[in-house]
Motif scaffolding. Structure first.
Motif, PDB file in Angstrom:
ATOM      1  N   PRO A  88       0.844  -1.275  -0.096  1.00 51.97           N
ATOM      2  CA  PRO A  88      -0.139  -0.003   0.002  1.00 51.97           C
ATOM      3  C   PRO A  88       0.722   1.337  -0.130  1.00 51.97           C
ATOM      4  CG  PRO A  88       0.087  -0.879   2.186  1.00 51.97           C
ATOM      5  CD  PRO A  88       0.716  -1.911   1.432  1.00 51.97           C
ATOM      6  N   GLY A  89       0.458   2.267  -0.958  1.00 48.93           N
ATOM      7  CA  GLY A  89       1.557   3.497  -1.150  1.00 48.93           C
ATOM      8  C   GLY A  89       1.412   4.307   0.183  1.00 48.93           C
ATOM      9  N   TRP A  90       0.380   4.282   0.915  1.00 49.04           N
ATOM     10  CA  TRP A  90       0.378   5.040   2.003  1.00 49.04           C
ATOM     11  C   TRP A  90       1.586   4.799   3.122  1.00 49.04           C
ATOM     12  CZ3 TRP A  90      -0.016   2.564   6.689  1.00 49.04           C
ATOM     13  CH2 TRP A  90      -0.505   1.450   6.695  1.00 49.04           C
ATOM     14  N   TYR A  91       1.912   3.429   3.058  1.00 51.96           N
ATOM     15  CA  TYR A  91       2.625   2.894   4.096  1.00 51.96           C
ATOM     16  C   TYR A  91       4.172   2.939   3.300  1.00 51.96           C
ATOM     17  CZ  TYR A  91       5.658  -0.190   6.712  1.00 51.96           C
ATOM     18  OH  TYR A  91       6.530  -0.677   7.538  1.00 51.96           O
ATOM     19  N   PHE A  92       4.346   2.654   2.191  1.00 54.10           N
ATOM     20  CA  PHE A  92       5.663   2.743   1.554  1.00 54.10           C
ATOM     21  C   PHE A  92       6.277   4.112   1.192  1.00 54.10           C
ATOM     22  CE2 PHE A  92       4.697  -1.732   0.879  1.00 54.10           C
ATOM     23  CZ  PHE A  92       5.830  -2.332   1.384  1.00 54.10           C
ATOM     24  N   ASN A  93       5.233   4.978   1.202  1.00 53.16           N
ATOM     25  CA  ASN A  93       5.603   6.702   0.635  1.00 53.16           C
ATOM     26  C   ASN A  93       6.322   7.155   2.197  1.00 53.16           C
ATOM     27  OD1 ASN A  93       5.874   8.473  -1.055  1.00 53.16           O
ATOM     28  ND2 ASN A  93       4.316   9.714   0.164  1.00 53.16           N
ATOM     29  N   VAL A  94       5.880   6.859   3.284  1.00 55.97           N
ATOM     30  CA  VAL A  94       6.416   7.171   4.596  1.00 55.97           C
ATOM     31  C   VAL A  94       7.841   7.072   4.364  1.00 55.97           C
ATOM     32  CG1 VAL A  94       6.481   6.990   7.283  1.00 55.97           C
ATOM     33  CG2 VAL A  94       4.213   7.251   5.977  1.00 55.97           C
ATOM     34  N   TRP A  95       8.299   5.782   4.117  1.00 49.64           N
ATOM     35  CA  TRP A  95       9.713   5.315   4.226  1.00 49.64           C
ATOM     36  C   TRP A  95      10.259   6.147   2.991  1.00 49.64           C
ATOM     37  CZ3 TRP A  95      12.166   2.399   7.757  1.00 49.64           C
ATOM     38  CH2 TRP A  95      11.350   1.681   8.705  1.00 49.64           C
ATOM     39  N   SER A  96       9.807   6.020   1.866  1.00 52.35           N
ATOM     40  CA  SER A  96      10.301   6.811   0.763  1.00 52.35           C
ATOM     41  C   SER A  96      10.624   8.029   0.963  1.00 52.35           C
ATOM     42  CB  SER A  96       9.491   6.463  -0.624  1.00 52.35           C
ATOM     43  OG  SER A  96       9.495   5.106  -0.773  1.00 52.35           O
ATOM     44  N   GLU A  97       9.648   8.892   1.441  1.00 54.04           N
ATOM     45  CA  GLU A  97       9.914  10.146   1.801  1.00 54.04           C
ATOM     46  C   GLU A  97      10.942  10.558   2.902  1.00 54.04           C
ATOM     47  OE1 GLU A  97       7.110  13.914   3.634  1.00 54.04           O
ATOM     48  OE2 GLU A  97       6.079  12.549   2.250  1.00 54.04           O
TER      49      GLU A  97
END
Length: 315
Positions: free
Chosen positions: A284-293
Motif C-alpha cells: 500500500p502506497g500510504w505505508y511505503f511512501n512514508v519510508w520513501s519520503e
C-alpha cells in the motif's frame, strides 16, 4: 512463552510451516506473473511489492495458522507470540528464496507482522464458529483479490522538497550545486548507517543544458542524469536516465527527476531548495511512501549540508 506439550507443539509448527509454504508460493507466482507482464510491456515493473504481497498474503498466513491453532484454545498472547515467529520465518524465507534486500525487508517487517497477527486473531474468531461456508468464501475472496491485484497497474508519483539557508552569496553556492567533491560528513541517518547507499559525490560532463551528470552513491552505485535546465545561479534540473540494479530499489522505485532552485536573500545568504520526483511500484502506497519520503529527505539533507559546508568555507 510457556513450552507447549507435544501435540500442541506439532499443531503450532504445522500452522507456521503450511502458512509459510503457501504464502511463499503465492508471492513467488505473483512476482513471476509481474515479470511476465513486464516482459510483454503489460505490467508496471518487475519485482514489485503489490498490495496482495504484504497485506492479503500476511492476512492469509494468519488465517491458515489460526486454522491449525484454533482447536488448541491458545491465549491471545500466544497467538501474537507465535504470529511473530511466523512473521520472522516469512521474512527470512523472502530473503533466501525471493532474493529481497535485507533493508527492504526491515521496512516491510512491521507491515507483515501487523497483518499476520490480524489474520490470526480474526481467523481464531471465525474458526471457532465452525461455519465452513463462510470460511471457504473468505479464502475465495482473498485469492480473488490476489489475482486481480497481480494483474493491475501499480505506480504512483511523489515529490519531496527541502529548503536550507546557506550563509554565502549565490555565486559561491552555485558551483557546488552543479557538482561537488566527495562528502566527508559522518552518516547520521540510521538506514545509511546499516548499509543503505548514500550520496557521496556528483560530477558533470559539461556546464550547459543537455550535458550529462552523475550522482555517485556509496557502494559504487551511480545514477546517470541529463541536465535539462541549466540556469547559472538560479536553477538546475536534471532527469535520471539510469539507476543502479540494486535489490533494495530495483523494480520498487524509479527516481525520475531532481532539481535545485537558488534564491538570493539580499543579505549575503542564499536559499537552496532541493526537490526530487520518484515513482513507487510498492503498495500500500500510504505505508511505503512514508519510508520513501524519509529516505529521499535524508538524501537531500546530506547533499545540502555538504553544499552548505563547502559554500561557507572562507566566507
Amino acid at each position: 512463552m510457556v513450552k507447549p506439550p507435544p501435540i500442541t507443539k506439532s499443531k503450532i509448527f504445522d500452522g507456521i510451516l503450511i502458512s509459510n509454504i503457501i504464502s511463499l508460493a503465492i508471492v513467488g507466482l505473483t512476482k513471476f506473473s509481474a515479470d511476465g507482464l513486464e516482459s510483454n510491456n503489460l505490467g508496471s515493473g518487475s519485482g514489485i511489492f503489490i498490495f496482495s504481497s504484504f497485506v492479503i498474503v500476511p492476512l492469509l498466513m494468519g488465517f491458515i495458522s489460526a486454522w491449525y491453532w484454533h482447536p488448541l484454545q491458545l491465549k491471545t498472547s500466544h497467538y501474537i507470540g507465535w504470529s511473530a515467529v511466523n512473521s520472522v520465518i516469512a521474512i527470512l524465507a523472502s530473503f533466501i528464496f525471493l532474493r529481497e534486500g535485507f533493508i527492504c525487508l526491515i521496512i516491510v517487517s512491521p507491515l507483515i507482522f501487523g497483518f499476520v497477527v490480524t489474520g490470526a486473531l480474526v481467523g481464531r474468531i471465525i474458526f471457532r464458529r465452525k461455519n465452513d461456508t463462510l470460511n471457504v468464501s473468505l479464502f475465495g475472496v482473498l485469492l480473488l483479490v490476489i489475482v486481480v491485484d497481480t494483474f493491475s497497474g501499480h505506480e504512483n508519483v511523489h515529490m519531496v522538497s527541502d529548503t536550507m539557508i546557506v550563509n554565502a552569496p549565490i555565486e559561491k553556492v552555485w558551483p557546488h550545486v552543479v557538482e561537488y567533491k566527495p562528502i566527508t560528513i559522518k552518516e547520521e541517518y540510521w538506514l545509511f548507517k546499516i548499509g543503505m547507499p548514500s550520496p557521496i559525490q556528483s560530477t558533470v560532463d559539461g556546464h550547459e543544458a543537455g550535458a550529462g551528470r552523475k550522482c555517485i552513491f556509496s557502494n559504487g552505485y551511480v545514477f546517470d542524469e541529463t541536465m535539462t535546465v541549466y540556469k547559472p545561479n538560479e536553477e538546475l534540473t536534471f532527469d535520471v536516465i539510469g539507476q543502479p540494479h540494486d535489490p533494495e530499489i530495483m523494480g520498487h522505485i524509479d527516481i525520475l527527476r531532481g532539481q535545485f532552485i537558488l534564491k538570493d536573500n539580499g543579505d549575503g545568504s542564499t536559499t537552496v531548495i532541493g526537490s526530487s520526483w520518484y515513482k513507487l511500484y510498492v503498495f500500500p502506497g500510504w505505508y511505503f511512501n512514508v519510508w520513501s519520503e524519509s529516505i529521499t529527505r535524508n538524501v537531500h539533507l546530506r547533499v545540502m549540508d555538504h553544499i552548505k559546508l563547502l559554500s561557507e568555507e572562507n566566507v
